[in-house]
Every structure is written in structure tokens, then in C-alpha cells.
Design a protein around this motif. Structure first.
Motif, PDB file in Angstrom:
ATOM      1  N   GLN A 161     113.908  61.987  46.590  1.00 64.04           N
ATOM      2  CA  GLN A 161     113.670  62.336  47.990  1.00 64.04           C
ATOM      3  C   GLN A 161     114.116  61.174  48.861  1.00 64.04           C
ATOM      4  O   GLN A 161     113.327  60.296  49.213  1.00 64.04           O
ATOM      5  N   TYR A 162     115.414  61.143  49.167  1.00 66.59           N
ATOM      6  CA  TYR A 162     115.969  60.060  49.972  1.00 66.59           C
ATOM      7  C   TYR A 162     116.617  60.668  51.219  1.00 66.59           C
ATOM      8  O   TYR A 162     117.627  61.368  51.107  1.00 66.59           O
ATOM      9  N   PRO A 163     116.076  60.423  52.391  1.00 63.82           N
ATOM     10  CA  PRO A 163     116.684  60.950  53.619  1.00 63.82           C
ATOM     11  C   PRO A 163     118.124  60.485  53.763  1.00 63.82           C
ATOM     12  O   PRO A 163     118.460  59.341  53.461  1.00 63.82           O
ATOM     13  N   GLY A 164     118.991  61.395  54.175  1.00 67.16           N
ATOM     14  CA  GLY A 164     120.387  61.060  54.377  1.00 67.16           C
ATOM     15  C   GLY A 164     121.267  61.311  53.169  1.00 67.16           C
ATOM     16  O   GLY A 164     122.491  61.333  53.282  1.00 67.16           O
ATOM     17  N   VAL A 165     120.677  61.503  51.994  1.00 69.31           N
ATOM     18  CA  VAL A 165     121.442  61.784  50.775  1.00 69.31           C
ATOM     19  C   VAL A 165     121.626  63.291  50.658  1.00 69.31           C
ATOM     20  O   VAL A 165     120.659  64.060  50.673  1.00 69.31           O
ATOM     21  N   ASP A 166     122.870  63.725  50.542  1.00 71.96           N
ATOM     22  CA  ASP A 166     123.187  65.153  50.511  1.00 71.96           C
ATOM     23  C   ASP A 166     123.209  65.744  49.104  1.00 71.96           C
ATOM     24  O   ASP A 166     122.982  66.944  48.935  1.00 71.96           O
ATOM     25  N   ALA A 167     123.538  64.919  48.117  1.00 67.30           N
ATOM     26  CA  ALA A 167     123.659  65.435  46.744  1.00 67.30           C
ATOM     27  C   ALA A 167     123.511  64.287  45.763  1.00 67.30           C
ATOM     28  O   ALA A 167     123.597  63.100  46.130  1.00 67.30           O
ATOM     29  N   TYR A 168     123.292  64.660  44.485  1.00 64.74           N
ATOM     30  CA  TYR A 168     123.073  63.668  43.442  1.00 64.74           C
ATOM     31  C   TYR A 168     124.055  63.938  42.299  1.00 64.74           C
ATOM     32  O   TYR A 168     124.315  65.096  41.945  1.00 64.74           O
ATOM     33  N   VAL A 169     124.589  62.875  41.748  1.00 70.10           N
ATOM     34  CA  VAL A 169     125.450  62.984  40.569  1.00 70.10           C
ATOM     35  C   VAL A 169     124.793  62.196  39.449  1.00 70.10           C
ATOM     36  O   VAL A 169     124.381  61.050  39.641  1.00 70.10           O
ATOM     37  N   PHE A 170     124.696  62.795  38.292  1.00 73.97           N
ATOM     38  CA  PHE A 170     123.971  62.189  37.179  1.00 73.97           C
ATOM     39  C   PHE A 170     124.511  62.763  35.877  1.00 73.97           C
ATOM     40  O   PHE A 170     125.221  63.785  35.875  1.00 73.97           O
ATOM     41  N   ALA A 171     124.179  62.102  34.779  1.00 75.35           N
ATOM     42  CA  ALA A 171     124.613  62.590  33.473  1.00 75.35           C
ATOM     43  C   ALA A 171     124.050  63.986  33.254  1.00 75.35           C
ATOM     44  O   ALA A 171     122.839  64.189  33.345  1.00 75.35           O
ATOM     45  N   GLY A 172     124.909  64.935  32.978  1.00 76.77           N
ATOM     46  CA  GLY A 172     124.470  66.302  32.765  1.00 76.77           C
ATOM     47  C   GLY A 172     124.595  67.195  33.975  1.00 76.77           C
ATOM     48  O   GLY A 172     124.348  68.400  33.884  1.00 76.77           O
ATOM     49  N   CYS A 173     124.996  66.630  35.129  1.00 72.79           N
ATOM     50  CA  CYS A 173     125.223  67.496  36.285  1.00 72.79           C
ATOM     51  C   CYS A 173     126.510  68.295  36.068  1.00 72.79           C
ATOM     52  O   CYS A 173     127.347  67.928  35.241  1.00 72.79           O
ATOM     53  N   ASP A 174     126.664  69.372  36.807  1.00 70.59           N
ATOM     54  CA  ASP A 174     127.863  70.199  36.683  1.00 70.59           C
ATOM     55  C   ASP A 174     128.995  69.498  37.420  1.00 70.59           C
ATOM     56  O   ASP A 174     129.197  69.679  38.622  1.00 70.59           O
ATOM     57  N   ALA A 175     129.736  68.667  36.685  1.00 71.95           N
ATOM     58  CA  ALA A 175     130.782  67.848  37.296  1.00 71.95           C
ATOM     59  C   ALA A 175     131.865  68.707  37.931  1.00 71.95           C
ATOM     60  O   ALA A 175     132.369  68.388  39.013  1.00 71.95           O
ATOM     61  N   VAL A 176     132.240  69.795  37.280  1.00 74.20           N
ATOM     62  CA  VAL A 176     133.305  70.650  37.813  1.00 74.20           C
ATOM     63  C   VAL A 176     132.891  71.235  39.156  1.00 74.20           C
ATOM     64  O   VAL A 176     133.683  71.263  40.112  1.00 74.20           O
TER      65      VAL A 176
END
Length: 598
Positions: A570-585
Motif C-alpha cells: 500500500q504505497y501511494p503513487g505506485v500504480d503497479a508492482y512487478v515481482f517474481a511470478g507476476c505475469d510479465a507478458v
């Protein structure tokens, strides 16, 4: 760790033998230290890996993992090889594929021992067969044809060449390559079986070293099928051919002798080893029921599905592992596809590396000197048994729908393969199944490898898939943008804190975005980067203190989208998160859309 049964023999007399329960308890202790509170019994399950076909790869195998007796090499059920001597006499048959004229003699002079010629649609004109084989000693080099619907004229031309060049009928070796169901799977067009029956009868009566039919499982593998689906389709196809041949009057033992099986060898070496061993077991069961238990003749081909178009040099590693697996699995013949196979017609260097892969494994690694080197491994024997059961179950499902032809024409086969590929595509998109040089460690600055286009392959039936296809589409969009604008789309990596805090996540984010053709920028300010989007990269502790503030600063500087490299929070101003296992495509495709990269 190996757990031995209580056989009265101790590795060290002063120490008691370890038990399975003790091992589970130790594993559970390690997992608890990493934050995973599991019971002793669940610890082993926590380290298991799910495979296709409902199989699971466990972290430990022991003598308690029961599997049927595989028998002896050369004896039913032929799990350990179709011949008692295996390939120890001189290695496997090094079989090179040719879809165009020009390199046949060079291959034969430098280690290739048989030829696989693609004729007709997608290959060499049938009328050119004599010229292609000019200078080839046909009594020494077996020829395997792959002519699709042109199988009868191609076979007649090869038999004419044998007669014309004085090759004794008993000296002719190879396969005429008739595979009407395989061709239907490729093209969607039904073929008449009558010419195949005529060829099979002629081979059985006049050419003892020549087979008429190939049971090619590659169409199902290349459509995204699993190992068990590949085995099930091959068994259903072979049974369909046996029915046709015996109904036409061939004795069952002669009909069985007319079949050769073709399978894919992948860089998953143990799965490939187990699949080839399981295939022989299944065929032995089929022929046993028919009253004539015989060994299966196998031709393994390094998987086209695993061949990447970006950084194709890595394909050399993939094909080497696949060839090793094919040899260990007991394949009679192995085709190593050149590393540039996916790009067009291979050049001389690529062909040399392909044929030398087998030569090195046979002559320098001595891989063929041991018959069934994986035999006796509790892991391999158990995996062989599990794949055999899964393959047999799929075979029975096909038979219940009316056989291979009915399953193909109803769309059942295509639907099942598509479901399997959809699940695998999800793993590829999430980089759970990494593709080196494509989804992992891509190089945006690599010089593309260019080749002469190959003949268009046969199409119209089952699709042909590749592991790199989703990322290839993303990279193609980036390439077009580069050609049009002179630069690639960019993303700014905002590293917070000392190097120890951000290095790992900077590397992760750079790797991820490059997989989609998006150039990461780490130097200077966001305003000078030429990027429209940014990624925060740091430790969780620093995110708590600074993520919201820096995200807002980036937005103020013009960033239209701000990611955070790490688990969602929950970080204001952050629109999306990238992490191991996210749908990279999905992440990369959406980023290119926002950047206006079509």
C-alpha cells in the motif's frame, strides 16, 4: 540425500541408517527458518514440483518408490532398450534433416550416418531426389523420407534409384516415411491408406531393411502437447496403422516391423529419458496384446518448440542437453536441429555444430558405451512408470472416442493439446519456465542472426507453437519502434539507497523489461532518461520510508506510470508492482500500449 532400505548393510557401522522421517523433520526445520511453518509430513510436499500430466517431481526418491521391473535390455518390455547391446556397437544413428538441396554430401562426409529428407510441400521437390542423392552410397547411408501426401511417388522414386544404382534389395536401409495420420495432423487433409498398404507389403516382401511407415509424434509435441499426450497419440496412431495393415493381409509381426516412431527430445533431460523408456514399454504392451511383442525403433529429434529466435546461440546448449537425454533414453537415431533452425536454412557452421553434438557425446563422452545408463535410478524408474501410465490413459481416451483419426477430425486432439499449451503459456508468461536469452538475460543490443528463408512448412492442421512466441511478439513491436524512431521504448529504474539495498531488484527489473524490448535506464535523472514510466527499486525497509515520496516526485517529473519492484503493498503513487511470478507478458504488453508502441 539418499535413504537406503534396511538391508542389513550400513554405510558406517557406528552410525544408524537415516530414516525418511528424520529427513522430513530436518527439511521442515529448514523451511521454518525461512518462514514456512509446515509439518514434518508436509515438508516433502512443499518441495515438490508440479509437472504436466498431473505428475509431481519430488525432492527425494528411495528404494521404497516402487516401479515395475524394467526387465533387461533387449527383452520385453524393452524399457531398457530395444536391443541387448543398445548403441554400444558404434553409437546411435546420427540422422540429419534436409529441407533443401546442397549439404547432403558434406554432412555424410563429416559424421552423419543417415539422411532425413523432407520432400514435396515444405521441402525438396520429389523430382529432385536423384540429384540430391547424387554421389551418395545408398547401400551405406540409410535414407528416411518425409513426403506428406507425395509419399507414393517419393517412395517409387527412391526404389527406382536403388534399382538404377545397383543397390541390392537386402542392402537398402531406411524408411519410406508414410504417415497419413501425421500428415493429416499437420495439414488437416485426409489421405488414402491404400498406397501405404502397397508400400508396406512391398517392403515386407522385397526390402527386409526398409520400413514403410513412420509414427511421427512431433505434430502433437509442436502443437503444445505434453509428454503423455505425445505418447498417447503415437500409440493410437500405431494401433490405427496395425489395424489397416493386418486387415490388408499383412501378418501382425510383419506389420509391426514396418513402423518406426519419432519423438521430441527436450532440454528437460530426465523427462525425455523417461518418455523414451516409457514409449518402448507402451509399444511392447500393444504388440503383446497383438500376439507379437517386439521392441520399438525410435528416432528422437531435438524439440523445435524449445528453439529460440533471439540469442539463438543458446539453442546449442538446449540441443546438447536434449541429445544427451535422447542417447541416455536409448533412441536408435537422433536428429539434432541446427541452432539457427528457427531462423531459416542453417548455414555450414550450424550444420557442423549440430552433427558434432552427437559425435562428441558418442566419441568423447562415451555416452553410448553404457546401455541404459539411467536404469536403476529410483527417480528415473518411478518417472518412467508414471509417464507410461499417463500416456496409456491418454491413449485409452483416444481409443474410446473411436481412434486417432476420429479424435483428430472431431477436434478432440486439438482441444486437449490447446489446453495443455494454455497452461504452459501461463508459466512462460510468468517466467516460471524461463527461456534463457528471451525471458531471462535478454540482450537488446544483440546483432540479429539472418538466414535464407526455409521452405514454408506444412500447415492447415494443428498449430505449431514455440516457447518464445509471446516474448517474440513484444520484441517485434520494440524492433519496429526502433526502426521508426531510432530508439527503443524506455523505462527509468529509480534505485533508492545504497547498492546493497537495490542491486538485486534493479537487476530483476532490468531483466524483466528487456524481455519485452523496453530499454532500462539507470543513470541520470528521470527527466533526462527519455522514459515515460519508472520503477522503484530498493529494499522493503526503504520502501516503507521513501516509496510514496519518490513515487510522487517521479509523477511530478512527468512519469505517467510508476511501478515498484517487489510484492504488492500500500504505497501511494505506485500504480503497479512487478515481482517474481507476476505475469510479465501482460505487464510488458500493457507498458508498450501506454508508450504508443504498436
Amino acid at each position: 540425500m539418499t535413504v537406503l532400505p534396511d538391508d542389513g548393510l550400513s554405510l558406517a557401522a557406528e552410525f544408524p541408517d537415516a530414516t525418511h522421517e528424520q529427513w522430513q523433520r530436518l527439511v521442515a526445520g529448514v523451511l521454518r527458518k525461512s518462514g514456512r511453518d509446515v509439518s514434518d509430513a508436509a515438508a516433502e510436499e512443499a518441495l515438490s514440483t508440479a509437472l504436466e500430466d498431473g505428475l509431481h517431481l519430488r525432492p527425494l526418491y528411495s528404494a521404497h518408490d516402487a516401479a515395475p521391473d524394467p526387465g533387461l535390455p533387449g527383452f520385453a518390455p524393452f524399457v531398457r532398450g530395444g536391443r541387448a547391446e543398445g548403441n554400444s556397437a558404434g553409437g546411435w544413428d546420427v540422422r540429419q534433416q534436409h529441407t533443401a538441396d546442397g549439404a547432403v554430401l558434406a554432412d555424410l562426409e563429416n559424421g552423419v550416418t543417415s539422411l532425413w529428407l523432407v520432400l514435396g510441400d515444405g521441402g525438396i521437390p520429389v523430382s529432385s531426389l536423384g540429384r540430391v542423392l547424387d554421389g551418395v552410397y545408398l547401400d551405406l547411408a540409410p535414407v528416411v523420407l518425409d513426403a506428406g501426401s507425395d509419399v507414393e511417388p517419393a517412395a517409387q522414386e527412391l526404389l527406382r534409384l536403388y534399382e538404377e544404382r545397383g543397390v541390392a534389395r537386402e542392402a537398402a536401409r531406411g524408411n519410406l516415411g508414410a504417415d497419413p495420420l501425421g500428415h493429416e495432423a499437420r495439414t488437416g487433409r485426409e489421405d488414402d491408406f491404400a498406397p501405404v498398404t502397397r508400400l508396406a507389403r512391398r517392403c515386407a516382401e522385397e526390402y527386409p531393411g526398409l520400413r514403410a511407415l513412420t509414427v511421427d509424434a512431433l505434430p502433437y509435441h509442436e502443437a503444445g502437447g505434453s509428454a503423455a499426450q505425445e505418447l498417447g497419440c503415437s500409440m493410437a496412431t500405431a494401433v490405427a496403422y496395425l489395424r489397416e495393415l493386418t486387415e490388408a493381409g499383412l501378418p501382425v509381426e510383419h506389420a509391426c516391423a514396418q513402423l518406426e516412431f519419432r519423438y521430441a527430445a527436450t532440454a528437460d533431460q530426465f523427462l525425455t529419458v523417461a518418455k523414451l523408456r516409457a514409449a518402448r514399454r507402451l509399444w511392447a504392451r500393444v504388440t503383446e496384446v497383438c500376439g507379437s511383442a517386439v521392441g520399438q525403433v525410435q528416432h528422437a529429434v531435438t524439440s523445435p518448440v524449445m528453439m529460440a529466435r533471439r540469442d539463438p546461440w543458446v539453442n546449442m546448449l538446449r540441443t546438447t542437453v536434449a541429445t544427451l537425454a535422447a542417447g541416455v533414453g536409448g533412441a536408435d537415431a537422433v536428429t539434432v536441429l541446427p541452432f539457427d533452425h528457427a531462423l531459416g536454412l542453417p548455414d555450414a557452421f550450424a550444420r557442423r555444430i549440430a552433427r558434432n553434438t552427437s559425435t562428441i557425446l558418442i566419441e568423447e563422452s562415451y555416452l553410448s558405451r553404457v546401455v541404459d545408463p539411467a536404469g536403476g535410478s529410483w527417480y528415473v524408474e518411478r518417472l518412467t512408470d508414471e509417464i507410461a501410465h499417463a500416456g496409456w490413459e491418454f491413449f485409452q481416451e483416444i481409443e474410446r472416442t473411436g481412434g486417432q483419426a476420429a479424435a483428430l477430425r472431431s477436434g478432440r486432439i486439438g482441444h486437449d493439446l490447446a489446453d495443455t499449451w494454455e497452461a504452459r503459456s501461463a508459466r512462460l508468461a510468468k517466467r516460471r519456465e524461463p527461456v534463457t536469452g528471451v525471458s531471462e538475460f535478454p540482450d537488446l543490443g544483440e546483432r540479429p542472426v539472418e538466414r535464407t528463408p526455409a521452405p514454408a512448412p506444412r500447415s492447415g492442421g494443428l498449430p505449431r507453437v514455440r516457447r518464445d512466441e509471446s516474448y517474440e511478439r513484444l520484441r517485434a513491436r520494440s524492433d519496429a519502434h526502433l526502426a521508426a524512431t531510432g530508439s527503443r521504448p524506455r523505462v527509468y529504474l529509480a534505485a533508492l539507497g545504497p547498492a546493497a539495498a537495490h542491486t538485486a531488484r534493479v537487476g530483476f527489473a532490468a531483466n524483466l523489461f528487456q524481455a519485452g524490448g523496453i530499454e532500462p535506464v539507470t543513470n541520470g535523472s528521470f527527466a533526462d532518461s527519455g522514459a515515460t514510466e519508472a520503477v522503484l527499486c530498493s529494499s522493503d525497509a526503504l520502501y516503507e520510508d521513501r516509496a510514496a515520496t519518490v513515487a510522487q516526485e517521479l509523477k511530478d517529473a512527468g512519469a505517467s506510470h510508476v511501478y515498484l519492484a517487489g510484492r504488492p503493498g500500500q504505497y501511494p503513487g505506485v500504480d503497479a508492482y512487478v515481482f517474481a511470478g507476476c505475469d510479465a507478458v501482460a505487464v510488458l504488453s500493457a507498458a508498450l500500449d501506454r508508450m504508443g508502441v504498436s
